[in-house]
Design a protein around this motif. Structure first.
Motif, PDB file in Angstrom:
ATOM      1  N   ALA A 267      69.501  15.063 -32.577  1.00  0.00           N
ATOM      2  CA  ALA A 267      69.408  16.387 -33.172  1.00  0.00           C
ATOM      3  C   ALA A 267      70.207  16.494 -34.460  1.00  0.00           C
ATOM      4  O   ALA A 267      69.800  17.183 -35.405  1.00  0.00           O
ATOM      5  CB  ALA A 267      69.905  17.436 -32.172  1.00  0.00           C
ATOM      6  N   LEU A 307      75.866  22.335 -33.497  1.00  0.00           N
ATOM      7  CA  LEU A 307      74.886  23.123 -32.741  1.00  0.00           C
ATOM      8  C   LEU A 307      75.426  24.500 -32.351  1.00  0.00           C
ATOM      9  O   LEU A 307      74.789  25.223 -31.584  1.00  0.00           O
ATOM     10  CB  LEU A 307      74.482  22.372 -31.470  1.00  0.00           C
ATOM     11  N   HIS A 310      73.310  27.572 -32.276  1.00  0.00           N
ATOM     12  CA  HIS A 310      72.166  27.568 -31.365  1.00  0.00           C
ATOM     13  C   HIS A 310      72.572  27.795 -29.914  1.00  0.00           C
ATOM     14  O   HIS A 310      71.715  27.762 -29.020  1.00  0.00           O
ATOM     15  CB  HIS A 310      71.412  26.233 -31.475  1.00  0.00           C
ATOM     16  N   LYS A 349      67.463  24.345 -31.192  1.00  0.00           N
ATOM     17  CA  LYS A 349      67.387  23.698 -32.512  1.00  0.00           C
ATOM     18  C   LYS A 349      66.039  23.014 -32.697  1.00  0.00           C
ATOM     19  O   LYS A 349      65.435  23.057 -33.780  1.00  0.00           O
ATOM     20  CB  LYS A 349      68.511  22.683 -32.684  1.00  0.00           C
ATOM     21  N   ALA A 354      67.819  30.149 -33.842  1.00  0.00           N
ATOM     22  CA  ALA A 354      69.235  30.281 -33.510  1.00  0.00           C
ATOM     23  C   ALA A 354      69.357  31.213 -32.322  1.00  0.00           C
ATOM     24  O   ALA A 354      68.997  32.388 -32.407  1.00  0.00           O
ATOM     25  CB  ALA A 354      70.025  30.829 -34.696  1.00  0.00           C
TER      26      ALA A 354
END
Length: 423
Positions: A267, A307, A310, A349, A354
């Motif tokens: 990711a 992240l 998210h 993601k 988000a």
């Protein structure tokens, strides 16, 4: 049992001798090291000639019954003095140590001469491969012989125990301290052999019999000697064994973190310092394991920070309730919640949204971790929980259903299994 103990002593003594000879070749002028090598050689010889086949063969070659007893006990008396020599060189300035060692060696020579003379007066005509002491203990010359031998033995081993245990309290190096304590423990155990032999002598005067303690005597003597020999070498090889253990721990943790790291790296590729490897290639990484482990810990944490936008607080809260309902321990609940939070953030993601627009994360009591090692242990627990999540957990943050709708039974069973396995 006695033959096994003697054989074990031979292996330990001569293995220690070969190990120490390597150090002696590098430092041939070290008198303490030379004396220690002599201790190992004499110990191995005493065990070897005490083996029944060797005992019988030595008697046959020399034509002197029980000569092996004299050889073995002469070796033991010499190695007991040899241990004093080693401790003398370790504890005193060189010049003073040399003077004291000369007296110790003179005492050893005189004791050996007296031992040989008393053995010749004994003239043992009956070969005794087993129970030599019990057979001859009523002979006055053998009482004198055994009194001299056991007197030196007990005084010497007691001094080894006293000095090594005392020095272990002030030794600066960890493995030296441990080695000294192992020597002290071994010397203390050997005192059991000396006590039984002293009891054999006293039994002739006060009319009691310790023949039932014969196996105990040999167990204390042989096992204690083997432990002492291990202690003399422990400062050398102990740190290497410990380093190998640290490497194994780092390698195992590095491998267990791979699934979590790989998911985060897919990711957020920028978290990796080095190019990504496949699972098989990752198994073949063997060098610089502690650095690689800590690098992986840092990269996982970097991935979690990347992240952050998210994260879905609702998914994490549902995971907490499910874990508590499953009866999981508190640490496993924390790990499970963090794993679900990561999985939901990865899903969010991947879908380009988000989950937490304000960038906040769900409130969660922090887990106390003092250093990178503690952090690695914690992340291994999280990685285990992450790998145990069912596929539906990836969608917890998307539609408000996830594990709470159709997969409750599976999710609870997975959490219970994770708790039973220790996370």
């Amino acid at each position: 049992m006695i033959t096994f103990l003697h054989s074990l002593g031979v292996v330990v003594a001569w293995a220690g001798l070969f190990y120490k000879l390597r150090a002696l070749r590098q430092n041939p002028r070290d008198p303490a090291l030379a004396a220690l090598c002599a201790v190992f050689a004499l110990s191995g010889m005493s065990f070897f000639v005490s083996l029944p086949p060797v005992w019988a063969r030595l008697d046959e070659l020399t034509g002197i019954p029980n000569i092996a007893a004299l050889v073995a006990q002469s070796c033991v008396l010499s190695l007991v003095v040899g241990q004093q020599v080693v401790l003398t060189y370790w504890a005193r300035p060189p010049e003073r140590a040399r003077r004291l060692v000369r007296w110790q060696l003179t005492f050893c020579a005189l004791s050996l001469a007296a031992l040989i003379a008393l053995f010749c007066l004994l003239t043992p005509t009956v070969q005794r491969l087993k129970g030599f002491t019990l057979y001859y203990v009523h002979d006055p010359y053998y009482i004198a012989y055994l009194s001299l031998y056991i007197g030196v033995y007990l005084i010497g081993e007691a001094n080894v125990f006293r000095v090594c245990w005392g020095y272990s309290r002030v030794a600066g190096r960890t493995w030296l301290r441990r080695g000294l304590r192992v020597i002290a423990v071994g010397a203390f155990v050997t005192l059991g052999y000396g006590a039984v032999r002293a009891g054999n002598i006293l039994g002739t005067v006060f009319d009691f019999d310790l023949s039932a303690w014969e196996d105990v005597a040999w167990l204390c003597g042989d096992l204690g000697s083997a432990v002492t020999l291990v202690g003399w070498t422990l400062p050398g090889w102990g740190p290497r064994v410990a380093a190998a253990g640290h490497w194994m721990t780092a390698y195992r943790r590095h491998r267990r973190l791979y699934p979590l790291w790989a998911a985060l790296h897919a990711a957020v590729p920028t978290i990796a310092l080095a190019p990504a490897r496949g699972a098989f290639a990752d198994r073949l990484v063997l060098r610089q394991m502690e650095f690689r482990l800590y690098r992986r810990v840092i990269e996982i944490r970097d991935g979690q920070l990347a992240l952050r936008a998210h994260h879905d607080p609702a998914a994490a809260e549902r995971a907490r309730h499910e874990a508590l309902a499953a009866g999981m321990p508190e640490d496993d609940v924390r790990a499970h919640v963090e794993a679900v939070r990561i999985r939901s953030a990865l899903a969010s993601k991947a879908e380009g949204r988000a989950a937490a627009a304000d960038g906040t994360t769900p409130a969660d009591p922090p887990v106390a971790r003092n250093d990178l090692s503690d952090e690695a242990v914690w992340l291994v627990r999280v990685a285990t929980a992450f790998a145990a999540l069912p596929a539906s957990a990836a969608h917890n943050g998307g539609d408000g259903a996830g594990a709470g709708s159709g997969d409750d039974g599976v999710q609870v069973e997975v959490m219970r299994r994770q708790s039973a396995d220790g996370g």
